[in-house]
Scaffold this motif. Structure first.
Motif, mmCIF file in Angstrom:
data_model
loop_
_atom_site.group_PDB
_atom_site.id
_atom_site.type_symbol
_atom_site.label_atom_id
_atom_site.label_comp_id
_atom_site.label_asym_id
_atom_site.label_seq_id
_atom_site.Cartn_x
_atom_site.Cartn_y
_atom_site.Cartn_z
ATOM 1 N N TRP A 1 4.113 16.979 -11.449
ATOM 2 C CA TRP A 1 4.372 18.509 -11.386
ATOM 3 C C TRP A 1 5.459 18.819 -12.071
ATOM 4 C CZ3 TRP A 1 9.176 19.717 -9.564
ATOM 5 C CH2 TRP A 1 9.717 18.657 -8.806
ATOM 6 N N THR B 1 -4.053 13.734 -4.316
ATOM 7 C CA THR B 1 -2.919 13.955 -5.231
ATOM 8 C C THR B 1 -3.055 13.259 -6.373
ATOM 9 O OG1 THR B 1 -0.435 13.795 -5.263
ATOM 10 C CG2 THR B 1 -1.737 11.781 -4.243
ATOM 11 N N ASP C 1 4.822 13.241 -4.277
ATOM 12 C CA ASP C 1 5.740 14.375 -4.094
ATOM 13 C C ASP C 1 4.839 15.514 -3.639
ATOM 14 O OD1 ASP C 1 7.788 13.087 -5.228
ATOM 15 O OD2 ASP C 1 7.785 13.870 -7.264
ATOM 16 N N TRP C 2 3.456 15.625 -3.897
ATOM 17 C CA TRP C 2 2.762 16.856 -3.571
ATOM 18 C C TRP C 2 1.387 16.023 -3.085
ATOM 19 C CZ3 TRP C 2 -2.073 17.912 -5.370
ATOM 20 C CH2 TRP C 2 -2.301 17.628 -6.803
ATOM 21 N N PHE D 1 4.301 20.129 -0.539
ATOM 22 C CA PHE D 1 5.385 19.690 -1.423
ATOM 23 C C PHE D 1 6.595 19.284 -0.974
ATOM 24 C CE2 PHE D 1 8.559 20.987 -4.759
ATOM 25 C CZ PHE D 1 8.334 20.230 -5.778
ATOM 26 N N LYS D 2 7.023 17.923 -1.374
ATOM 27 C CA LYS D 2 8.167 17.363 -0.726
ATOM 28 C C LYS D 2 8.278 17.544 0.769
ATOM 29 C CE LYS D 2 10.428 16.349 -4.828
ATOM 30 N NZ LYS D 2 10.681 15.114 -5.264
ATOM 31 N N PHE E 1 0.948 22.134 -10.637
ATOM 32 C CA PHE E 1 0.732 20.663 -10.012
ATOM 33 C C PHE E 1 -0.401 20.187 -11.067
ATOM 34 C CE2 PHE E 1 2.193 23.494 -6.511
ATOM 35 C CZ PHE E 1 2.840 22.623 -5.939
#
Length: 751
Positions: A693, A158, A166-167, A192-193, A719
């Motif tokens: 993002w 990430t 977050d992702w 994601f999330k 992203f």
């Protein structure tokens, strides 16, 4: 500390104050070991430095260090509780709180095995941070395959900061190749999330700004004309100067469309070709296509070739596919598709010229048809220019054109336009430029109603005198020192009257030039060579500018009016010109960046006879800081011209980009036609910028034909450092919102 170099001696040092044993070994081996050392040094001349609180072993073979151990070779630093160093094999084995720093990248784990000379090794149970890509993650294991390549097994990747990103990209294997600038993941799931949003058996992404072959992120959008639309592009990096992008696109209401975009760049030529094709299920299953090709080439020194070819299968193509990537570039007219090939010559001497073949494909709207323009097959232009030190400038222009049309008068036209001007009376504060020219035109026509008028000709002489003054004074502009100029200008033109109405001469390419500030200083009020307007007129103008000390122009204001000493008689069609009075409308303009935040652009056309403003174009563009911009434009044209119908309109255009909440931005544009009481074009959307993002949701409504509009919804998740999902609305945002700035990109405040 062990330090390896070319010296042939061996020494021991003890640093008792730090309770550390420091050993400096300068290898003194036998003949075979001397060759081994030479090979090692040829690969990496950097010394190996090791430190620790306790050292055991043989300094010429192997050593073991414990507690606060550090091993350094070039840009690689290893820290651990215990380290075994094989001097012969140049191999490090570390256990307990292992930390590795390689060219700024950090890796923490339990165990490490690493060859310092090649950079090959592995590390277990790691947590890593990649400096150049601002990325981080964790994994069961990382294999250092070389100094540039590392493979991460059963880990996550990430670009978000913090322990709860977050992702992240969860993979069974992730290979990062710094040398090639490519990341390659196997069995990848994008989370994601906390929610998996995409998965693929294989994915690759760039680690740098360089290009690479592979599938691009798929795009999913919805449109009034195409329904749900899914595009899965594939990019092929053929060579550093060639690439190809394939665009397979599925539309729920029309079927599958195949598209391609090929680009090439060579030393002597460059170009791009875009093509798309489909059998349209919503168009009687007919084959439909579009092609757009541009090519530029230097054939010889001073000789160039330019090709611009655009074509579609049918009149409805641009309406049905308003966001086709074939039309997705500047200069494309959706009603007239140009098909032009031009060869030019300019070798730096007095002669220059072009040879052009030009035609158009006309896309007709059933409710608003337009005329078919003439094809030029061919058009030859030659120009001779001679500028001497005495101030005399001689210019002779020649133009031969063959005009072709399916239904109207067609034929050949030869134009000869000699001109001589005198530019000697020019000083830093004034200029006077007299000019004398003639416009000779010869026709060879066919398909004419009167067979006696197949070869008309005319010669029209023109005299003009351009003059002006320049005054300067120190001034203040919004509290800042500036120079204000005052620049009066007078331009006189006399052109003899030659009858050109009543069907005596055809009209292949002439139209009335729109009245503008620049048009006030042209000899001919027509554009094209089929009509040469008679004139006995004087244009008076005044310009004032505010210039800062660095030369930046902050504001330009001007006023101009043309006075007719005799009424012009040459008209555009078969009838005489409409009476334009003794004087033209007054033109007023003001433009400039009046402050660092505000830009102004205003044009007014005032009719003194009726005491009203015929045309208004007024715009204010306010950008107080990056990612904040508001634009207001008002345009109106109330003229009723016999030679130019359908000119009346009145509209207001509002657009902007503005923060509406922390990290949230609203974007929009509305083009409202006041005279028709309806919305023309509109765009509305929101953007959100997080640390790693960006989210965009944009809806755009565009008229595609008379009483027909298309609405498209763009939804994108971008992203950072990886890729994006959805459809990119950036072109729509930049085109519709002057001053729009992309989130996540460096921005420069207005000057």
């Amino acid at each position: 500390m062990i330090r390896r170099s070319n010296s042939a001696s061996c020494q021991f040092f003890l640093r008792t104050a730090l309770a550390a044993c420091v050993l400096a070994v300068f290898a003194r081996p036998g003949h075979a070991q001397q060759n081994w050392l030479a090979d090692k040094l040829s690969q990496d001349d950097a010394p190996t430095i090791i430190e620790g609180e306790q050292l055991t072993g043989r300094p010429d073979r192997e050593v073991r260090l414990q507690r606060q151990v550090e091993v350094t070779r070039g840009q690689t630093v290893v820290n651990a509780n215990q380290v075994y160093y094989d001097i012969i094999d140049d191999r490090v084995e570390a256990d307990g709180d292992v930390r590795v720093l390689r060219a700024g990248d950090r890796f923490n784990g339990n165990t490490l095995k690493l060859k310092l000379d090649t950079g090959i090794g592995y590390m277990d149970s790691i947590v890593y941070r990649l400096l150049k890509r601002n990325a981080q993650g964790h994994a069961e294991r990382i294999d250092f395959e070389s100094e540039d390549v590392a493979t991460i097994s059963n880990g996550v990747y990430t670009t978000c900061n913090g322990p709860d990103p977050d992702w992240y990209l969860k993979t069974s294997k992730l290979t990062l190749d710094d040398g090639a600038g490519i990341g390659q993941a196997r069995n990848a799931v994008l989370v994601f999330k906390g929610v998996p949003v995409a998965g693929t058996p294989s994915i690759s992404f760039p680690l740098t700004e360089g290009r690479k072959s592979g599938f691009l992120a798929p795009t999913l959008t919805t449109s009034t004309n195409t329904g749900l639309q899914l595009t899965v592009p594939y990019y092929w990096d053929i060579a550093p100067n060639r690439d190809l992008t394939l665009f397979p696109r599925f539309m729920s209401t029309r079927g599958l469309m195949l598209g391609a975009d090929a680009r090439y760049l060579e030393r002597e030529f460059a170009g791009e070709t875009r093509f798309e094709f489909m059998n349209d299920a919503d168009y009687a299953n007919r084959s439909r296509y579009a092609v757009s090709a541009r090519h530029n080439q230097n054939l010889y020194p001073g000789v160039g070739l330019a090709v611009d070819y655009n074509a579609v299968s049918d009149n409805d193509y641009a309406r049905d596919f308003p966001f086709s990537h074939v039309f997705d570039r500047p200069g494309i007219n959706r009603r007239l598709l140009s098909q032009v090939a031009t060869m030019s010559y300019s070798a730096g001497g007095p002669w220059s010229g072009t040879l052009q073949l030009a035609d158009f494909q006309v896309l007709q709207d059933r409710n608003a048809p337009i005329g078919i323009p003439y094809a030029r097959l061919p058009q030859l232009n030659l120009n001779y220019s001679d500028f001497n030190d005495n101030g005399f400038n001689v210019n002779v222009g020649y133009q031969y054109t063959n005009f072709s049309h399916p239904t109207a008068v067609q034929g050949d036209r030869l134009v000869v336009n000699p001109r001589v001007s005198y530019d000697y009376l020019r000083t830093p504060g004034s200029f006077i430029v007299p000019s004398l020219s003639a416009h000779a035109t010869y026709y060879n026509l066919n398909q004419v109603a009167n067979s006696t008028m197949t070869a008309p000709s005319r010669i029209v002489p023109t005299f003009s005198l351009d003059s002006g003054l320049l005054f300067e004074r120190s001034a203040s502009f919004f509290g800042r020192d500036a120079i204000q100029t005052l620049e009066p200008r007078a331009y006189y033109t006399y052109t003899s009257y030659v009858q050109q109405n009543g069907g005596l001469y055809p009209n292949f390419d002439s139209t009335i030039a729109d009245l503008s500030y620049g048009m006030m200083f042209r000899e001919n009020r027509f554009i094209g060579n089929d009509r040469i307007g008679d004139a006995n007129q004087l244009t008076l103008a005044m310009t004032s500018r505010y210039l800062e000390s660095d030369g930046a122009e902050r504001l330009r204001m001007a006023i101009a009016q043309r006075f007719n000493f005799s009424q012009p008689r040459v008209g555009l069609g078969t009838d005489p010109a409409v009476n334009s009075g003794e004087k033209s409308d007054v033109l007023l303009l003001a433009t400039g960046r009046v402050t660092r935040e505000t830009r102004l652009d205003a044009n007014f056309q005032y009719n003194q006879q009726r005491g009203e403003i015929n045309r208004v174009n007024f715009g204010v563009y306010w950008q107080p800081e990056p990612l904040k911009v508001l634009n207001v434009q008002y345009r109106r044209d109330s003229r009723n011209l016999a030679d130019i119908p359908n000119t009346k309109y009145e509209l207001v255009d509002l657009s902007g980009q503005w923060p509406i909440a922390p990290r949230w931005y609203g974007v929009g544009r509305i083009n409202y036609l006041l005279d028709e009481n309806r919305v023309g074009q509109s765009l509305l959307g929101v953007e959100h910028q997080a640390d790693c993002w960006i989210f965009r949701l944009v809806s755009q409504r565009v008229p595609t034909a008379t009483s027909t509009t298309n609405t498209t919804i763009f939804l994108q998740l971008e992203f950072n450092g990886l890729s994006s999902l959805g459809t990119n609305p950036m072109q729509a945002l930049r085109f519709n919102i002057p001053g729009y700035q992309s989130l996540g990109q460096p921005v420069t405040p207005a000057r």
